[in-house]
Design an enzyme around this catalytic site. Structure first.
Site, short mmCIF file in Angstrom:
data_model
loop_
_atom_site.label_atom_id
_atom_site.label_comp_id
_atom_site.label_asym_id
_atom_site.label_seq_id
_atom_site.Cartn_x
_atom_site.Cartn_y
_atom_site.Cartn_z
CB CYS A 114 38.83 28.24 45.30
SG CYS A 114 39.94 29.49 44.86
CG HIS A 255 37.57 29.63 48.97
ND1 HIS A 255 38.86 29.50 49.24
CD2 HIS A 255 37.32 30.46 47.94
CE1 HIS A 255 39.42 30.13 48.40
NE2 HIS A 255 38.74 30.80 47.50
CG ASN A 285 41.77 32.66 47.11
OD1 ASN A 285 41.96 31.75 47.50
ND2 ASN A 285 40.86 33.12 46.10
O1 UT7 Z 1 38.66 32.07 44.99
C1 UT7 Z 1 38.51 31.99 43.47
C2 UT7 Z 1 37.41 32.79 43.04
N1 UT7 Z 1 37.60 34.05 43.13
C3 UT7 Z 1 36.84 34.97 43.59
O2 UT7 Z 1 35.91 34.86 44.30
C4 UT7 Z 1 37.06 36.68 43.27
C5 UT7 Z 1 35.89 37.35 42.99
N2 UT7 Z 1 35.91 38.72 42.58
C6 UT7 Z 1 36.36 39.82 43.43
O3 UT7 Z 1 36.54 39.30 44.69
C7 UT7 Z 1 36.24 40.97 42.97
O4 UT7 Z 1 35.57 40.99 41.74
C8 UT7 Z 1 37.51 41.76 42.87
C9 UT7 Z 1 38.04 41.95 44.37
C10 UT7 Z 1 38.61 41.17 42.04
C11 UT7 Z 1 37.23 43.20 42.50
O5 UT7 Z 1 36.31 43.94 43.06
P1 UT7 Z 1 35.06 44.66 42.30
O6 UT7 Z 1 34.59 45.11 43.46
O7 UT7 Z 1 34.46 43.48 41.58
O8 UT7 Z 1 35.83 45.60 41.41
P2 UT7 Z 1 35.85 45.93 39.68
O9 UT7 Z 1 36.69 44.83 39.27
O10 UT7 Z 1 34.40 46.16 39.26
O11 UT7 Z 1 36.74 47.50 39.86
C12 UT7 Z 1 36.22 48.57 40.22
C13 UT7 Z 1 37.13 49.83 40.01
C14 UT7 Z 1 37.57 49.69 38.53
O12 UT7 Z 1 37.74 50.83 38.27
P3 UT7 Z 1 36.71 51.73 37.30
O13 UT7 Z 1 36.61 51.12 36.21
O14 UT7 Z 1 35.37 51.60 38.40
O15 UT7 Z 1 37.30 53.10 37.24
C15 UT7 Z 1 38.92 48.86 38.55
O16 UT7 Z 1 39.73 49.43 37.65
O17 UT7 Z 1 38.17 49.24 40.89
C16 UT7 Z 1 39.48 49.10 39.94
N3 UT7 Z 1 40.51 48.59 40.48
C17 UT7 Z 1 41.43 48.75 41.36
N4 UT7 Z 1 41.57 49.74 41.94
C18 UT7 Z 1 42.79 49.64 43.04
C19 UT7 Z 1 40.62 47.16 40.14
N5 UT7 Z 1 41.70 46.32 40.81
C20 UT7 Z 1 42.09 47.60 41.64
C21 UT7 Z 1 43.07 47.39 42.45
N6 UT7 Z 1 43.30 48.69 43.35
N7 UT7 Z 1 43.80 46.35 42.81
#
Ligand code: UT7
Length: 334
Positions: A114, A255, A285
């Site tokens: 990225c 980004h 992204n």
């Molecule tokens: O460009 C390269 C660099 N990449 C980035 O900068 C990406 C960085 N990361 C992110 O943007 C975020 O971490 C994500 C968008 C990938 C995830 O968001 P988050 O707020 O960190 O969510 P999480 O992984 O902590 O998940 C929260 C909850 C979980 O459920 P529980 O364990 O709380 O019951 C996940 O299982 O949301 C759940 N979850 C989803 N629910 C619905 C994870 N993915 C999804 C989904 N739809 N697609």
């Protein structure tokens, strides 16, 4: 001794017409539009159905050549940032040069995920600043759909396909162009965002395919935490280094990985949301393409003015991160 700076003198972009909405993803994985929008800011992304990364790059460069009346036969160097090259080799930059008939140009790819466009921009600028070259084409292009597992809700909601480019030439006025940049990398981040197989570590085999090792793996939480800090820190560093306050910056071009990361960076820099380029809602992204895609779209809509201070910032796999300060060279003065 007078300084030669590299100015961005033209921009172009291509986004494939096929739209993949959050609602369509609801049919593929256990997710929903509301979760995706509130956690990431993304509503839809584009998918390149036919063709490769080089085909998108070619269309982005053609868009630039048409808009700015550029004679592509004069391009001397092509630098293409991507993590989804057409093939391991030859370099996609070389394929793009061939497809566009750039007989005079040599080129190479840069792999910095990225942050790829910032790495490529800084590298391209060196060819201009040294006096070695007068026309350097810098492209960010990624067909992320080629390495996404559309049964993995952690990653398939995030990424899309696009290509965008800029032309670098010596700035007529040395106070314009790429004024400063800071780039970083830390391989300790490799374990949190990568593609396991296909390289020399895990060559392609039935086993690597069966284990889905040819797709993106991301530990989202870890990447998120470091991206917020990395992008904000390096952007603040570039501003401090150049004695700039929030009011001195016309645009932040972050980004586009997650709207929450973008907002945190803008807040740290003291920059109002109205001065932040955001199109993550439409494209998700697109890895190396996000920053030049913003520049090209904002130029096309007449929102960029000659003389404006613009800060570009990125964070990605590696980890790699960085920021650049550009005094915008195209068009009429604000
Ligand atoms: O460009 C390269 C660099 N990449 C980035 O900068 C990406 C960085 N990361 C992110 O943007 C975020 O971490 C994500 C968008 C990938 C995830 O968001 P988050 O707020 O960190 O969510 P999480 O992984 O902590 O998940 C929260 C909850 C979980 O459920 P529980 O364990 O709380 O019951 C996940 O299982 O949301 C759940 N979850 C989803 N629910 C619905 C994870 N993915 C999804 C989904 N739809 N697609």
């Amino acid at each position: 001794m007078s300084v030669t700076r590299a100015a961005i003198t033209a921009v172009g972009h291509y986004t494939p017409p096929k739209v993949l909405s959050n609602f369509e993803l609801e049919k593929l994985v256990d997710t929903n539009d509301e979760w995706i929008r509130t956690r990431t800011g993304i509503s839809e992304r584009r998918i390149m159905e036919h063709g490769a990364t080089s085909d998108m790059a070619v269309l982005a460069v053609k868009n630039m050549a048409e808009r700015f009346k550029i004679d592509l036969s004069e391009v001397e160097v092509v630098i293409l940032a991507t993590v989804t090259p057409d093939m391991f080799f030859p370099a996609t930059a070389v394929l793009v040069g061939h497809k566009l008939g750039m007989k005079k140009a040599w080129g190479f790819d840069i792999s910095a995920a990225c942050s790829g466009f910032l790495y490529a921009l800084a590298t391209g600028a060196k060819f201009i600043e040294s006096g070695a070259n007068k026309k350097v084409l810098v492209i960010g292009a990624d067909k992320m759909s080629a390495i996404i597992d559309y049964s993995d809700r952690n990653t398939c909601i995030l990424f899309g396909d696009a290509a965008a480019c800029v032309l670098l030439e010596p700035s007529e006025d040395p106070t314009y162009g790429l004024l400063d940049h800071r780039l970083y990398s830390d391989g300790a981040g490799g374990e949190f965002l990568h593609m396991k197989a296909g390289g020399s570590l895990n060559p392609a085999s039935h086993e690597t395919v069966d284990k889905k090792m040819h797709y993106i793996f991301q530990d989202g939480k870890n990447v998120f935490r470091l991206a917020v800090k990395g992008m904000a820190d390096v952007s603040a560093e570039v501003m401090e280094q150049n004695g700039l306050k929030g009011d001195d910056v016309a645009w932040l071009v972050p980004h586009q990985a997650n709207l929450r990361i973008i907002d945190a960076t803008a807040e740290r820099m003291g920059i109002d949301r109205s001065k932040v380029m955001i199109n993550i809602d439409k494209y998700g992204n697109t890895t190396a393409a996000t920053i030049p895609l913003c520049l090209s779209e904002w130029h096309a809509s007449g929102q960029l003015r000659r003389g404006q201070n613009i800060v570009l910032a990125a964070f990605g796999a590696g980890y790699t991160w960085g920021a650049a300060l550009v005094k915008w060279s195209i068009g009429t003065k604000a």
